[in-house]
Design a protein around this motif. Structure first.
Motif, PDB file in Angstrom:
ATOM      1  N   MET A   1     -48.895  25.627  -2.236  1.00  0.00           N
ATOM      2  CA  MET A   1     -49.608  24.490  -2.767  1.00  0.00           C
ATOM      3  C   MET A   1     -49.897  24.768  -4.238  1.00  0.00           C
ATOM      4  O   MET A   1     -50.428  25.809  -4.584  1.00  0.00           O
ATOM      5  CB  MET A   1     -50.903  24.282  -1.972  1.00  0.00           C
ATOM      6  N   THR A   2     -49.585  23.819  -5.086  1.00  0.00           N
ATOM      7  CA  THR A   2     -49.818  23.985  -6.514  1.00  0.00           C
ATOM      8  C   THR A   2     -51.296  23.770  -6.832  1.00  0.00           C
ATOM      9  O   THR A   2     -52.045  23.215  -6.021  1.00  0.00           O
ATOM     10  CB  THR A   2     -48.981  22.982  -7.332  1.00  0.00           C
ATOM     11  N   PHE A   3     -51.669  24.191  -8.032  1.00  0.00           N
ATOM     12  CA  PHE A   3     -53.051  24.011  -8.477  1.00  0.00           C
ATOM     13  C   PHE A   3     -53.405  22.532  -8.492  1.00  0.00           C
ATOM     14  O   PHE A   3     -54.467  22.123  -8.006  1.00  0.00           O
ATOM     15  CB  PHE A   3     -53.234  24.633  -9.867  1.00  0.00           C
ATOM     16  N   THR A   5     -52.098  20.076  -6.782  1.00  0.00           N
ATOM     17  CA  THR A   5     -52.183  19.582  -5.407  1.00  0.00           C
ATOM     18  C   THR A   5     -53.500  19.999  -4.764  1.00  0.00           C
ATOM     19  O   THR A   5     -54.139  19.218  -4.054  1.00  0.00           O
ATOM     20  CB  THR A   5     -50.992  20.095  -4.576  1.00  0.00           C
ATOM     21  N   SER A   6     -53.913  21.229  -5.030  1.00  0.00           N
ATOM     22  CA  SER A   6     -55.190  21.718  -4.491  1.00  0.00           C
ATOM     23  C   SER A   6     -56.363  20.911  -5.039  1.00  0.00           C
ATOM     24  O   SER A   6     -57.289  20.559  -4.296  1.00  0.00           O
ATOM     25  CB  SER A   6     -55.382  23.191  -4.836  1.00  0.00           C
ATOM     26  N   MET A   7     -56.326  20.610  -6.330  1.00  0.00           N
ATOM     27  CA  MET A   7     -57.401  19.819  -6.942  1.00  0.00           C
ATOM     28  C   MET A   7     -57.432  18.406  -6.355  1.00  0.00           C
ATOM     29  O   MET A   7     -58.507  17.866  -6.065  1.00  0.00           O
ATOM     30  CB  MET A   7     -57.221  19.741  -8.464  1.00  0.00           C
ATOM     31  N   ALA A   9     -56.392  17.566  -3.375  1.00  0.00           N
ATOM     32  CA  ALA A   9     -56.862  17.686  -1.988  1.00  0.00           C
ATOM     33  C   ALA A   9     -58.383  17.801  -1.945  1.00  0.00           C
ATOM     34  O   ALA A   9     -59.034  17.160  -1.100  1.00  0.00           O
ATOM     35  CB  ALA A   9     -56.209  18.883  -1.314  1.00  0.00           C
ATOM     36  N   LEU A  10     -58.949  18.604  -2.829  1.00  0.00           N
ATOM     37  CA  LEU A  10     -60.413  18.733  -2.869  1.00  0.00           C
ATOM     38  C   LEU A  10     -61.060  17.396  -3.217  1.00  0.00           C
ATOM     39  O   LEU A  10     -62.065  17.006  -2.607  1.00  0.00           O
ATOM     40  CB  LEU A  10     -60.824  19.807  -3.887  1.00  0.00           C
ATOM     41  N   ASP A  13     -60.681  15.022  -0.166  1.00  0.00           N
ATOM     42  CA  ASP A  13     -61.589  15.415   0.914  1.00  0.00           C
ATOM     43  C   ASP A  13     -63.028  15.064   0.569  1.00  0.00           C
ATOM     44  O   ASP A  13     -63.787  14.591   1.423  1.00  0.00           O
ATOM     45  CB  ASP A  13     -61.456  16.902   1.223  1.00  0.00           C
ATOM     46  N   ARG A  81     -64.167  22.247  -6.615  1.00  0.00           N
ATOM     47  CA  ARG A  81     -63.097  21.757  -7.489  1.00  0.00           C
ATOM     48  C   ARG A  81     -63.427  22.013  -8.955  1.00  0.00           C
ATOM     49  O   ARG A  81     -62.600  22.508  -9.714  1.00  0.00           O
ATOM     50  CB  ARG A  81     -62.855  20.267  -7.262  1.00  0.00           C
ATOM     51  N   TYR A  84     -63.104  25.757  -9.752  1.00  0.00           N
ATOM     52  CA  TYR A  84     -61.702  26.147  -9.894  1.00  0.00           C
ATOM     53  C   TYR A  84     -61.105  25.580 -11.177  1.00  0.00           C
ATOM     54  O   TYR A  84     -60.382  26.258 -11.899  1.00  0.00           O
ATOM     55  CB  TYR A  84     -60.869  25.686  -8.697  1.00  0.00           C
TER      56      TYR A  84
END
Length: 102
Positions: A1-3, A5-7, A9-10, A13, A81, A84
């Motif tokens: 998962m890329t950075f 994509t992670s951001m 997702a957070l 959510d 988020r 990070y």
């Protein structure tokens, strides 16, 4: 998962938790409005009215507790988020400064 994509997702959510909190707030407000007068239970007696009010108040309180918990979860995800994201920006700045210094 890329950075990125992670951001995302957070953020997504957190929005789900915020939406849940809003729904619970609406339900709690509607529950608060469901009061009845003692005479509405005249055919069953005052004990029934007291029991109804106790259950209604329990549900209102339960829904509002859920709202606070869901909002807290959403806020926590946004803080994660932001932490990070801030860490990533700080790392980028340190790397940039290292290259500029040499």
């Amino acid at each position: 998962m890329t950075f990125k994509t992670s951001m995302e997702a957070l953020t997504n959510d957190a929005k789900r938790w915020d939406d849940t909190a809003a729904m619970l707030q609406t339900a709690g407000a509607k529950c608060a409005d469901l009061t009845l007068r003692a005479q509405d239970f005249s055919f069953m007696g005052g004990d029934t009215h007291e029991a109804y009010e106790a259950v209604r108040e329990f549900m209102r309180s339960y829904l509002l507790d859920g709202e606070r918990a869901a909002a807290g979860a959403g806020n926590a995800l946004i803080k994660v988020r932001n932490t990070y994201e801030g860490s990533d920006e700080a790392a980028k700045q340190r790397l940039k400064e290292a290259w500029e210094w040499h």
